[in-house]
Each structure stands twice: as structure tokens, then as C-alpha cells.
Design a protein around this motif. Structure first.
Motif, PDB file in Angstrom:
ATOM      1  N   LEU A  46       0.819  -1.201   0.000  1.00 45.02           N
ATOM      2  CA  LEU A  46       0.000   0.000   0.000  1.00 45.02           C
ATOM      3  C   LEU A  46       0.858   1.259   0.000  1.00 45.02           C
ATOM      4  O   LEU A  46       0.461   2.288  -0.544  1.00 45.02           O
ATOM      5  CB  LEU A  46      -0.944  -0.011   1.211  1.00 45.02           C
ATOM      6  N   SER A  47       2.061   1.174   0.544  1.00 48.78           N
ATOM      7  CA  SER A  47       2.942   2.347   0.559  1.00 48.78           C
ATOM      8  C   SER A  47       3.396   2.731  -0.850  1.00 48.78           C
ATOM      9  O   SER A  47       3.801   3.869  -1.079  1.00 48.78           O
ATOM     10  CB  SER A  47       4.160   2.094   1.450  1.00 48.78           C
ATOM     11  N   TYR A  48       3.311   1.821  -1.808  1.00 49.27           N
ATOM     12  CA  TYR A  48       3.676   2.125  -3.191  1.00 49.27           C
ATOM     13  C   TYR A  48       2.721   3.154  -3.797  1.00 49.27           C
ATOM     14  O   TYR A  48       3.047   3.798  -4.793  1.00 49.27           O
ATOM     15  CB  TYR A  48       3.694   0.859  -4.051  1.00 49.27           C
TER      16      TYR A  48
ATOM     17  N   LYS B  25       4.252   6.274  -4.762  1.00 52.18           N
ATOM     18  CA  LYS B  25       5.226   6.207  -5.847  1.00 52.18           C
ATOM     19  C   LYS B  25       4.580   5.879  -7.184  1.00 52.18           C
ATOM     20  O   LYS B  25       5.201   6.056  -8.225  1.00 52.18           O
ATOM     21  CB  LYS B  25       6.282   5.151  -5.524  1.00 52.18           C
ATOM     22  N   ALA B  26       3.372   5.375  -7.168  1.00 54.14           N
ATOM     23  CA  ALA B  26       2.688   4.957  -8.399  1.00 54.14           C
ATOM     24  C   ALA B  26       2.431   6.165  -9.292  1.00 54.14           C
ATOM     25  O   ALA B  26       2.239   7.285  -8.802  1.00 54.14           O
ATOM     26  CB  ALA B  26       1.366   4.276  -8.056  1.00 54.14           C
ATOM     27  N   PRO B  27       2.417   5.942 -10.614  1.00 54.21           N
ATOM     28  CA  PRO B  27       2.064   7.039 -11.521  1.00 54.21           C
ATOM     29  C   PRO B  27       0.672   7.583 -11.166  1.00 54.21           C
ATOM     30  O   PRO B  27      -0.242   6.820 -10.874  1.00 54.21           O
ATOM     31  CB  PRO B  27       2.050   6.370 -12.901  1.00 54.21           C
TER      32      PRO B  27
END
Length: 142
Positions: free
Chosen positions: A59-61, A64-66
Motif C-alpha cells: 500500500l505504501s507504493y 510512488k505509483a504514476p
């Protein structure tokens, strides 16, 4: 063959019609925007509990996700709120057929162009005929 995937998708479609009808009525009782809020609030609580036990992603991504990948939540809110508003006016059948025609048309455009990471599937006369026939069914139901 992956028949079970089609069966699950069919059940999802059945569920969307039931959900739309329920939230259309709830919208009459508590308010249209309030009905959408309730849906997403309860859904957030339920998926949070499921995530605690079954979540395997990161979930922390999310940070960083587009950014374009994060627009699904906004589109979900728009979708459900439009259903909550339109179903009491035009009925479940007409609202859902309209959704399906829109989904078919846009999915064909997305896949034809390979947008949003989808596999490429070129448009052909059969696909165009399918959308045209669905549009005719929309007119016949109306």
C-alpha cells in the motif's frame, strides 16, 4: 477454458444491477451524495479488514505509483453517484444498459489503442456490430 472467469464476471454484473437499485432507493431516503458516501465508507471499512488478513501488496507504493493509476477512485465515485441519481429517474434496466454500452465502446477503444497497459485487440466489424446492436437495444428499452 476459463469459463469460471466469465461466470464470476456475470455475477459481478448481476451484483452491479442489484447494487444500483439498492443505492438508488437509499439515495431517495438519505440523499444522493450521502448514499454514495455510505457506499464508499462501508466499502472502505470492509476492504480494510480484508486487507489486514489477506493483503499481500504494498500500500505504501501508492505514493510512488504514476498519478494516472490513482484516478480509479475518482472514476468509481463518478460512476456510482451517476447511478444513484439516474436509476430513480430512468430505472435500473435503462441505466445499466447505458452503462454497458458505454463500457463496451470505451473498452474497445482502449484495447484497440493499447491504452492504460491493456493488451491490444484491434477493432473489427463484429465488435462494432455488437456495440451498434447494444445501442439499438438501448433505444428499444427506452
Amino acid at each position: 477454458m476459463k469459463i469460471w472467469v466469465y461466470i464470476i464476471a456475470l455475477v459481478a454484473g448481476l451484483s452491479l444491477s442489484v447494487e444500483g437499485a439498492i443505492y438508488g432507493e437509499l439515495g431517495k431516503s438519505i440523499g444522493k451524495l450521502e448514499s454514495s458516501f455510505y457506499n464508499f465508507f462501508v466499502g472502505t471499512i470492509i476492504i480494510a479488514i480484508v486487507l489486514l488478513f489477506l493483503g499481500k501488496g504494498s500500500l505504501s507504493y501508492t505514493f510512488k505509483a504514476p498519478k494516472w493509476q490513482l484516478t480509479g477512485g475518482l472514476l468509481g465515485i463518478i460512476y456510482l453517484t451517476i447511478l444513484v441519481i439516474s436509476i430513480p429517474i430512468v430505472g435500473v434496466g435503462l441505466a445499466m444498459i447505458s452503462v454497458i454500452v458505454g463500457q463496451m465502446a470505451m473498452s474497445m477503444i482502449i484495447e484497440h489503442n493499447g491504452w492504460l497497459g491493456s493488451r491490444t485487440s484491434k477493432l473489427n466489424k463484429e465488435k462494432l456490430a455488437a456495440v451498434a446492436l447494444m445501442a439499438v437495444s438501448l433505444l428499444l428499452i427506452f
